[in-house]
Design a protein around this motif. Structure first.
Motif, PDB file in Angstrom:
ATOM      1  N   ALA A  30     -20.784 -17.577   7.884  1.00  0.00           N
ATOM      2  CA  ALA A  30     -21.038 -18.357   6.670  1.00  0.00           C
ATOM      3  C   ALA A  30     -22.534 -18.627   6.502  1.00  0.00           C
ATOM      4  CB  ALA A  30     -20.255 -19.658   6.714  1.00  0.00           C
ATOM      5  N   LEU A  31     -23.209 -19.019   7.582  1.00  0.00           N
ATOM      6  CA  LEU A  31     -24.647 -19.290   7.505  1.00  0.00           C
ATOM      7  C   LEU A  31     -25.434 -18.037   7.135  1.00  0.00           C
ATOM      8  CD1 LEU A  31     -25.265 -21.691  10.523  1.00  0.00           C
ATOM      9  CD2 LEU A  31     -25.601 -22.178   8.105  1.00  0.00           C
ATOM     10  N   THR A  32     -25.074 -16.918   7.723  1.00  0.00           N
ATOM     11  CA  THR A  32     -25.758 -15.671   7.413  1.00  0.00           C
ATOM     12  C   THR A  32     -25.535 -15.286   5.956  1.00  0.00           C
ATOM     13  OG1 THR A  32     -25.460 -14.955   9.697  1.00  0.00           O
ATOM     14  CG2 THR A  32     -26.016 -13.258   8.099  1.00  0.00           C
ATOM     15  N   THR A  33     -24.319 -15.476   5.465  1.00  0.00           N
ATOM     16  CA  THR A  33     -24.017 -15.166   4.074  1.00  0.00           C
ATOM     17  C   THR A  33     -24.839 -16.035   3.137  1.00  0.00           C
ATOM     18  OG1 THR A  33     -21.776 -14.508   4.670  1.00  0.00           O
ATOM     19  CG2 THR A  33     -22.174 -15.039   2.361  1.00  0.00           C
ATOM     20  N   VAL A  34     -24.920 -17.328   3.430  1.00  0.00           N
ATOM     21  CA  VAL A  34     -25.706 -18.238   2.595  1.00  0.00           C
ATOM     22  C   VAL A  34     -27.182 -17.843   2.626  1.00  0.00           C
ATOM     23  CG1 VAL A  34     -26.503 -20.632   2.384  1.00  0.00           C
ATOM     24  CG2 VAL A  34     -24.080 -20.136   2.736  1.00  0.00           C
ATOM     25  N   MET A  35     -27.701 -17.497   3.794  1.00  0.00           N
ATOM     26  CA  MET A  35     -29.108 -17.095   3.902  1.00  0.00           C
ATOM     27  C   MET A  35     -29.378 -15.831   3.093  1.00  0.00           C
ATOM     28  SD  MET A  35     -30.212 -18.149   7.819  1.00  0.00           S
ATOM     29  CE  MET A  35     -29.783 -16.578   8.433  1.00  0.00           C
ATOM     30  N   VAL A  36     -28.461 -14.876   3.129  1.00  0.00           N
ATOM     31  CA  VAL A  36     -28.633 -13.641   2.359  1.00  0.00           C
ATOM     32  C   VAL A  36     -28.623 -13.950   0.864  1.00  0.00           C
ATOM     33  CG1 VAL A  36     -27.500 -11.474   1.731  1.00  0.00           C
ATOM     34  CG2 VAL A  36     -27.769 -12.078   4.129  1.00  0.00           C
TER      35      VAL A  36
END
Length: 66
Positions: A30-36
């Motif tokens: 989820a964090l990686t998706t938000v950062m992308v």
């Protein structure tokens, strides 16, 4: 020249390698998706302004000589 392994050894080696894989947690995903998504939005905004500045400059030059 590479040596051939029999299919049983190959499957055992594949399973051993798969056991070494560390899958990301739901939170990490989820964090990686938000950062992308944030980086893609910032990049889109940046290129919007770059395009705007170039367009205004080109229109100014064309108005001056056209």
């Amino acid at each position: 020249m590479a040596t051939r392994t029999n299919p049983l050894q190959f499957v055992q080696q594949v399973r051993a390698e798969i056991a070494k894989v560390v899958w990301p947690t739901r939170r990490e995903t989820a964090l990686t998706t938000v950062m992308v998504l944030i980086m893609a939005t910032l990049t889109a905004i940046f290129f919007f302004f770059v395009d705007f500045v170039i367009r205004q400059g080109l229109e100014g030059v064309l108005r001056l000589f056209g």
